[in-house]
Design a protein around this motif. Structure first.
Motif, short mmCIF file in Angstrom:
data_model
loop_
_atom_site.label_atom_id
_atom_site.label_comp_id
_atom_site.label_asym_id
_atom_site.label_seq_id
_atom_site.Cartn_x
_atom_site.Cartn_y
_atom_site.Cartn_z
N CYS A 16 -84.97 109.85 27.68
CA CYS A 16 -83.52 109.90 27.56
C CYS A 16 -83.06 109.16 26.31
O CYS A 16 -82.26 109.66 25.52
N THR A 17 -83.60 107.95 26.12
CA THR A 17 -83.26 107.16 24.94
C THR A 17 -83.64 107.89 23.66
O THR A 17 -82.88 107.90 22.69
N GLY A 18 -84.79 108.51 23.65
CA GLY A 18 -85.21 109.30 22.49
C GLY A 18 -84.28 110.47 22.24
O GLY A 18 -83.95 110.78 21.08
N THR A 19 -83.83 111.10 23.29
CA THR A 19 -82.89 112.22 23.16
C THR A 19 -81.59 111.75 22.54
O THR A 19 -81.06 112.40 21.63
N TYR A 20 -81.06 110.62 23.01
CA TYR A 20 -79.83 110.07 22.41
C TYR A 20 -80.03 109.84 20.92
O TYR A 20 -79.16 110.16 20.11
N ARG A 21 -81.17 109.28 20.56
CA ARG A 21 -81.45 108.96 19.15
C ARG A 21 -81.46 110.23 18.30
O ARG A 21 -80.86 110.27 17.22
N PHE A 22 -82.15 111.27 18.78
CA PHE A 22 -82.20 112.52 18.03
C PHE A 22 -80.82 113.17 17.94
O PHE A 22 -80.46 113.70 16.88
N LEU A 23 -80.05 113.14 19.02
CA LEU A 23 -78.70 113.70 18.99
C LEU A 23 -77.82 112.93 18.01
O LEU A 23 -77.07 113.53 17.23
N ASP A 24 -77.90 111.61 18.05
CA ASP A 24 -77.13 110.77 17.13
C ASP A 24 -77.49 111.09 15.68
O ASP A 24 -76.61 111.28 14.82
N ASN A 25 -78.79 111.16 15.39
CA ASN A 25 -79.24 111.44 14.02
C ASN A 25 -78.82 112.82 13.55
O ASN A 25 -78.62 113.03 12.35
N ALA A 26 -78.68 113.76 14.49
CA ALA A 26 -78.26 115.12 14.13
C ALA A 26 -76.75 115.24 14.06
O ALA A 26 -76.23 116.29 13.67
N GLY A 27 -76.03 114.18 14.43
CA GLY A 27 -74.57 114.21 14.39
C GLY A 27 -73.96 115.06 15.50
O GLY A 27 -72.85 115.57 15.35
N ILE A 28 -74.66 115.19 16.61
CA ILE A 28 -74.18 116.00 17.73
C ILE A 28 -73.50 115.08 18.75
O ILE A 28 -74.08 114.11 19.21
N GLU A 29 -72.26 115.41 19.08
CA GLU A 29 -71.52 114.65 20.08
C GLU A 29 -72.05 115.01 21.46
O GLU A 29 -72.36 116.17 21.73
N TYR A 30 -72.12 114.01 22.31
CA TYR A 30 -72.61 114.25 23.67
C TYR A 30 -72.00 113.24 24.62
O TYR A 30 -71.51 112.19 24.21
N ARG A 31 -72.03 113.60 25.89
CA ARG A 31 -71.64 112.65 26.92
C ARG A 31 -72.83 112.49 27.86
O ARG A 31 -73.63 113.41 28.03
N VAL A 32 -72.94 111.31 28.44
CA VAL A 32 -74.06 110.99 29.32
C VAL A 32 -73.56 110.95 30.76
O VAL A 32 -72.53 110.35 31.06
N VAL A 33 -74.30 111.61 31.65
CA VAL A 33 -74.02 111.56 33.08
C VAL A 33 -75.26 110.95 33.74
O VAL A 33 -76.36 111.49 33.61
N ASP A 34 -75.07 109.82 34.43
CA ASP A 34 -76.16 109.13 35.10
C ASP A 34 -76.46 109.84 36.42
O ASP A 34 -75.61 109.90 37.32
N LEU A 35 -77.67 110.37 36.53
CA LEU A 35 -78.06 111.11 37.73
C LEU A 35 -78.14 110.22 38.97
O LEU A 35 -77.97 110.70 40.09
N ASN A 36 -78.38 108.93 38.78
CA ASN A 36 -78.45 108.00 39.91
C ASN A 36 -77.07 107.69 40.48
O ASN A 36 -76.95 107.34 41.65
#
Length: 83
Positions: A16-36
């Motif tokens: 998940c952390t790696g995904t955030y990093r790649f999205l950030d580096n690509a300039g893609i906006e995202y929102r996080v939903v905690d499955l727990n």
């Protein structure tokens, strides 16, 4: 493709952390939903989408994936630049 990407995630998830990093580096906006913390989100990704691994990245009803996928993020970034 102006909608925000949704990342369904779990705490302390390395992919998940790696995904955030790649999205950030690509300039893609995202929102996080905690499955727990969101039982309806967990039901959505497991029952509706059929995934059993976090993160689950949802762009739209037809474009989603599970796990750390730099290739998918790069393709999404390229598609967003052309639209």
């Amino acid at each position: 493709m102006s909608e925000t990407v949704t990342v369904y995630s779990k705490p302390n998830c390395v992919q998940c952390t790696g995904t955030y990093r790649f999205l950030d580096n690509a300039g893609i906006e995202y929102r996080v939903v905690d499955l727990n913390e969101t039982p309806s989100a967990l039901e959505y990704v497991t029952e509706d989408l059929g995934y059993s691994q976090a993160p689950v990245v949802v762009v739209d009803d037809h474009n989603h994936w599970s796990g750390l996928r730099p290739d998918k993020i790069a393709a999404l970034a390229a598609a967003m630049k052309t639209t």
